[in-house]
Design an enzyme around this catalytic site. Sequence first.
Site, PDB file in Angstrom:
ATOM      1  CB  CYS A  63      67.657  78.989  56.359  1.00 24.08           C
ATOM      2  SG  CYS A  63      69.307  78.264  56.316  1.00 24.08           S
ATOM      3  CB  CYS A  70      68.648  75.640  57.921  1.00 22.16           C
ATOM      4  SG  CYS A  70      69.515  77.194  57.946  1.00 22.16           S
ATOM      5  CG  ASP A  71      64.729  74.692  57.444  1.00 24.04           C
ATOM      6  OD1 ASP A  71      65.327  74.072  58.339  1.00 24.04           O
ATOM      7  OD2 ASP A  71      64.196  75.789  57.611  1.00 24.04           O
TER       8      ASP A  71
END
Length: 315
Positions: free
Chosen positions: A134, A137-138
Amino acid sequence: MKNVYDIVIIGAGPAGLAAGLYAARAKMKTLILERDKTGGQIVTTNEVANYPGSIQNATGPSLIARMVEQTEEFGAERKKDTVIDVDFTEKIKVIKGEKEEYKAKAVIIANGATPRPIGCPGERELTGKGVSYCATCDADFFTDLEVFVIGGGDSAVEEAMYLTKFARKVTIVHRRDELRAAKSIQDKAFKNEKMNFMWDTVVEEIKGDGIVESVIFKNKKTEETNEYHADEDDGTFGIFPFVGYKPQSDVFKEKIELNESGYVITDADMKTNVAGVFAAGDIRVKSLRQVVTATADGAIAAVTAEKYIENNFEE
Ligand code: NAP
């Protein structure tokens, strides 16, 4: 029938939320079950440029927030629970969650697909320790570091582009010598100065002690392998596999008809081979997996389910 929902929807991505909106608006007693966070894959997408009506810079999370609000306005109930088993053999369907058991006159399966792993040694052990599925997200963790994105489809190239906003250098590692991604997406990627490409290459192994430290690449044409080590000052780098998706249908095996890849087979009205069980979105056998097709499926499934209930249950 007390404690029996008209419609239980499994999954709260765009397909499930659209089904919930249509079902609740039709005054069906509706429950939407979500395992993890609401929104499905789309909440891991930074930009949603191709959903009709999307404004510039619309994000996956903002689109989902509006869908949730709309679904709630019409009175659909939502619960967090993981479905561990289903019994579709009787007219009233039973959905067994980790927390509770639910009963329904009709079920809409809309729990989508999850990222497919590359399947190489080290990948699982180092997930969350340099390997991520992701970018939204990261990406932040890889600010000023190097990142490798595996795959050549729309997801790989779009997410790689997103990662260039954070990483020092982004390299797409693709097993062929041309990308699968749409031409318009490719054009932007080729123009981006931070983007690099490694053709005809696959990942053989990811290595590291608690964090990604090196990766072994193999050139498919020459069969040569080489181990890439993290820059000494960085100590690590990122690996983002985007090599397609896998349907989350294990719980439905032998309960409804699936194809050889595990996708749910439906007709054009989203009916599965079991009366009263419908499917919508990425979990179905279909040719285009997009938010717009997922929401359309959800709407059709809810309307078909409503008709099924009208014809098969007395007031
Ligand atoms: P995809 O289109 O199936 O692409 C998967 C990519 O991974 C392909 O390039 C494939 O290589 C490669 N691959 C597969 N297995 C591999 C392995 N074991 N090792 C290395 N590489 C491997 O998947 P996706 O990009 O996730 O897209 C899924 C669907 O969502 C598609 O229909 C796509 O159009 C859609 N999507 C659309 C958008 C958009 O329109 N904005 C954004 C994201 C996704 P080959 O090319 O050699 O097969």
